[in-house]
Design a protein around this motif. Structure first.
Motif: not given
Length: 78
Positions: A1-12, A20-29, A52-53
């Motif tokens: 499942m894809k999730i959208c993370i908004e309000h990121l600083p311009w330098f991210t 940022l997402c790895v602590p919550y599970g495996e990040v495929m992309s 689930i992640d």
């Protein structure tokens, strides 16, 4: 499942988003969307994780401060 993370600083970077997402599970992309002219972040990115992640990441990241920005996390459309 894809999730959208908004309000990121311009330098991210996409790697920052992954970390940022790895602590919550495996990040495929993970990819931060950038402006084609300035090559700076458009302020949001997409992360692909298991169902689930993804649910866990949305719950834990939505409304959380990140480098003086308040993140918004939600299921990505499409």
């Amino acid at each position: 499942m894809k999730i959208c993370i908004e309000h990121l600083p311009w330098f991210t970077s996409s790697d920052d988003l992954r970390k940022l997402c790895v602590p919550y599970g495996e990040v495929m992309s993970s990819v931060v969307k950038v402006d084609p002219v300035t090559h700076r972040s458009r302020g949001y990115g997409l992360v692909e994780m298991s169902e689930i992640d993804s649910s866990k990441a949305i719950k834990m990241l939505n409304g959380v401060p990140y480098n003086s920005y308040c993140l918004r996390a939600q299921k990505a459309c499409g």
